[in-house]
Enzyme design. Structure first.
Site, PDB file in Angstrom:
ATOM      1  N   SER A   1       0.567  -1.628   0.010  1.00 23.93           N
ATOM      2  CA  SER A   1      -0.301   0.285   0.131  1.00 23.93           C
ATOM      3  C   SER A   1       1.203   1.516   0.015  1.00 23.93           C
ATOM      4  CB  SER A   1      -1.334  -0.063   1.414  1.00 23.93           C
ATOM      5  OG  SER A   1      -1.310   0.779   1.249  1.00 23.93           O
TER       6      SER A   1
ATOM      7  N   ASP B   1      -6.491   3.544  -2.934  1.00 23.89           N
ATOM      8  CA  ASP B   1      -8.227   3.022  -2.018  1.00 23.89           C
ATOM      9  C   ASP B   1      -7.953   4.512  -1.665  1.00 23.89           C
ATOM     10  OD1 ASP B   1      -8.780   2.642   0.198  1.00 23.89           O
ATOM     11  OD2 ASP B   1      -7.383   2.384   1.386  1.00 23.89           O
TER      12      ASP B   1
ATOM     13  N   LYS C   1      -1.516  -1.222  -4.637  1.00 23.28           N
ATOM     14  CA  LYS C   1      -2.500  -0.096  -3.988  1.00 23.28           C
ATOM     15  C   LYS C   1      -1.813   0.952  -3.813  1.00 23.28           C
ATOM     16  CE  LYS C   1      -4.773  -0.369   0.153  1.00 23.28           C
ATOM     17  NZ  LYS C   1      -5.120  -0.769   1.483  1.00 23.28           N
TER      18      LYS C   1
ATOM     19  N   GLU D   1     -10.750   0.684  -3.371  1.00 20.86           N
ATOM     20  CA  GLU D   1     -10.879   0.074  -2.289  1.00 20.86           C
ATOM     21  C   GLU D   1     -12.631   1.238  -1.748  1.00 20.86           C
ATOM     22  OE1 GLU D   1      -7.430  -1.112  -0.231  1.00 20.86           O
ATOM     23  OE2 GLU D   1      -8.696  -0.541   1.517  1.00 20.86           O
TER      24      GLU D   1
ATOM     25  N   ASP E   1     -13.655  -1.411   2.678  1.00 21.80           N
ATOM     26  CA  ASP E   1     -13.001  -1.786   4.248  1.00 21.80           C
ATOM     27  C   ASP E   1     -13.300  -0.831   4.902  1.00 21.80           C
ATOM     28  OD1 ASP E   1     -10.878  -1.396   5.865  1.00 21.80           O
ATOM     29  OD2 ASP E   1      -9.682  -0.285   5.030  1.00 21.80           O
TER      30      ASP E   1
ATOM     31  N   LYS F   1      -2.870   5.050  -2.397  1.00 20.86           N
ATOM     32  CA  LYS F   1      -3.373   5.893  -1.737  1.00 20.86           C
ATOM     33  C   LYS F   1      -4.310   6.970  -2.844  1.00 20.86           C
ATOM     34  CE  LYS F   1      -4.140   4.048   2.069  1.00 20.86           C
ATOM     35  NZ  LYS F   1      -5.243   3.782   2.363  1.00 20.86           N
TER      36      LYS F   1
ATOM     37  N   LYS G   1     -10.165  -6.354   7.840  1.00 20.41           N
ATOM     38  CA  LYS G   1      -8.684  -5.861   8.731  1.00 20.41           C
ATOM     39  C   LYS G   1      -9.487  -6.274  10.152  1.00 20.41           C
ATOM     40  CE  LYS G   1      -7.289  -1.993   6.323  1.00 20.41           C
ATOM     41  NZ  LYS G   1      -7.867  -0.776   6.712  1.00 20.41           N
TER      42      LYS G   1
ATOM     43  N   GLY H   1      -4.752  -3.723   6.203  1.00 18.70           N
ATOM     44  CA  GLY H   1      -2.591  -3.531   7.405  1.00 18.70           C
ATOM     45  C   GLY H   1      -3.801  -1.931   7.623  1.00 18.70           C
TER      46      GLY H   1
HETATM   47  O1  OSB Z   1      -7.266   2.143   4.193  1.00 13.97           O
HETATM   48  O2  OSB Z   1      -6.079   0.188   3.940  1.00 13.97           O
HETATM   49  C1  OSB Z   1      -6.163   1.228   4.595  1.00 13.97           C
HETATM   50  C2  OSB Z   1      -3.272   2.558   6.712  1.00 13.97           C
HETATM   51  C3  OSB Z   1      -3.297   3.211   7.393  1.00 13.97           C
HETATM   52  C4  OSB Z   1      -5.120   3.110   7.312  1.00 13.97           C
HETATM   53  C5  OSB Z   1      -6.071   2.887   6.970  1.00 13.97           C
HETATM   54  C6  OSB Z   1      -5.602   2.240   5.295  1.00 13.97           C
HETATM   55  C7  OSB Z   1      -3.773   2.274   6.144  1.00 13.97           C
HETATM   56  C8  OSB Z   1      -3.171   1.298   4.786  1.00 13.97           C
HETATM   57  C9  OSB Z   1      -2.166   0.562   4.804  1.00 13.97           C
HETATM   58  O3  OSB Z   1      -3.551   1.120   3.915  1.00 13.97           O
HETATM   59  C10 OSB Z   1      -1.753  -0.452   5.456  1.00 13.97           C
HETATM   60  C11 OSB Z   1       0.051  -1.369   5.334  1.00 13.97           C
HETATM   61  O4  OSB Z   1       1.024  -1.135   5.081  1.00 13.97           O
HETATM   62  O5  OSB Z   1      -0.095  -1.491   6.169  1.00 13.97           O
HETATM   63 MG    MG Z   2      -8.096   0.504   3.257  1.00 19.67          MG
END
Ligand code: OSB
Ligand code: MG
Length: 382
Positions: free
Chosen positions: A136, A189, A162, A214, A239, A164, A263, A291
């Site tokens: 991510s 995402d 992925k 996402e 999510d 953001k 999660k 994560g």
């Molecule tokens: O939306 O998946 C998410 C990190 C913090 C809060 C939300 C998210 C995330 C990540 C990071 O996408 C995932 C990771 O590498 O731990």
């Molecule tokens: Mg997410």
């Protein structure tokens, strides 16, 4: 197992690089770790995956501390429980606060697995010995640097990227990435940064052959995701919206998504995660493990969960070194050149907890102990 003591520690861990999402930037993680001790000498570890502020979901590191100390720990302390599900049921009077509950619930799983000298993966019913991994990538303000970073992650073997996104850092960024990497498994995402009124922009994402989009809309809005999904070719992956099996059922029945990110913290631990996993497997809905920038303890729980059937898409569980200079588990989580993590078969979470390192990082701690009993009679009732 009778729960004799629960020890909470807040550790301060600096990320190797800041991580930016549509809701903010994280430089440093404030992570609560729970160590749960059974009266029989068994012990297990759990992690609160809440953020520092209430921006991903309503929980924070501090709200979790208070809810654990004042409400959840008292519900479990001194109780004899036969399963983690029983622990979750005991915490039912508390509404919400899934991440605080998950820390306790997952610690119970670890302790129960260790007591049986069984790996957590096996106790959960895991069938995969290796899990597929993706990365991510936070919002980058320099697209050139993002393209380079993707190159490095792909060279390391990761199977999916992925990105953001947020308003102003979306279509152009995704377009540049797709142009440079036409064939990679790519997802985005939004962390709830868009509204249904943004539908024409979201429809433009259909041009990029994304595996899924996402959580584009509000964190607690399933119905409008169904309206959006009907007008998108790209699958939606939920999510933030999914807190329990009922949410997953509603989302799938309504057609609000075609993929689910599970999660552990968001769904209050392994018990509910498994229910969602089983439901999705039965309904041919692919799932993957998300994560929350976890330490090695949360990461170890994520790996065990990802070994369950139905976790077919690469998750956001990646190597410790992408987050931390030095993790708090030994060995650190490592990813193979094929972009996989080997599921551990040693007891419980399968990693050793580095207590020395934890002590160094601890900024506050507190222990809660069950009232001692004398020949089986609780002191309080004598
Ligand atoms: O939306 O998946 C998410 C990190 C913090 C809060 C939300 C998210 C995330 C990540 C990071 O996408 C995932 C990771 O590498 O731990
Ligand atoms: Mg997410």
């Amino acid at each position: 197992m009778k729960i004799a003591a629960i020890h909470a520690r807040e550790v301060s861990m600096q990320l190797v690089a800041p991580f930016e999402t549509s809701f903010g930037v994280t430089y440093n993680r404030r992570i609560l770790l729970l160590e749960l001790n059974g009266e029989d000498g068994s012990s297990g570890w759990g992690e609160v995956t809440a953020g520092e502020g209430p921006f991903y979901n309503p929980e924070t590191t501090d709200t979790a501390w208070i809810v654990l100390r004042d409400f959840l720990v008292p519900l479990l302390l001194g109780k004899t429980i036969g399963s983690a599900e029983a622990a979750l049921r005991a915490m039912e009077p508390v509404r919400g606060h899934e991440m605080a509950k998950a820390a306790l619930e997952t610690a119970v799983w670890d302790a129960l697995a260790k007591r049986q000298s069984m790996s957590l993966s096996k106790l959960l019913g895991g069938t995969q010995t290796e899990i597929p991994c993706g990365v991510s990538l936070g919002i980058h303000h320099d697209t050139g640097k993002l393209l380079d970073r993707i190159g490095q992650e792909l060279a390391a073997g990761y199977q999916r990227v992925k990105l953001k996104i947020k308003p102003g850092r979306d279509i152009e960024v995704v377009s540049a990435v797709r142009e440079k990497y036409p064939d990679i498994a790519l997802t985005v995402d939004a962390n709830s940064a868009y509204r249904l009124a943004d539908i024409s922009l979201l429809k433009q994402l259909d041009a990029f052959n994304l595996t899924y989009i996402e959580q584009p809309l509000e964190w607690n809005e399933i119905y409008q995701h169904a309206t959006l999904q009907r007008q998108l070719r790209t699958p939606i992956c939920l999510d933030e919206c999914i807190h329990n099996l009922r949410d997953a059922e509603a989302a799938i029945e309504l057609g609000a998504c075609k993929v689910i990110n599970i999660k552990l913290g968001r769904v209050s631990g392994h018990t509910e995660a498994r229910k969602i996993q089983a439901y999705c497997l039965e309904h041919d809905v692919p799932v993957w493990c998300g994560g929350m920038l976890e330490s090695g303890i949360g990461r170890a729980h994520n790996i065990a969960m990802s070994s369950l059937p139905g976790f077919v898409l690469p998750g956001d569980v990646s190597a410790s070194k992408r987050y931390w200079e030095e993790d708090i588990v030994v060995p650190a989580v490592d990813v193979s050149a094929a972009g996989t993590i080997l599921v551990r078969d040693s007891p419980g979470i399968g990693f050793d907890v580095n207590k020395k390192r934890i002590e160094k990082l601890t900024v506050r701690e507190e222990s809660w102990k069950a009232v001692q009993s004398v020949s089986g009679v609780p002191v309080g009732t004598i």
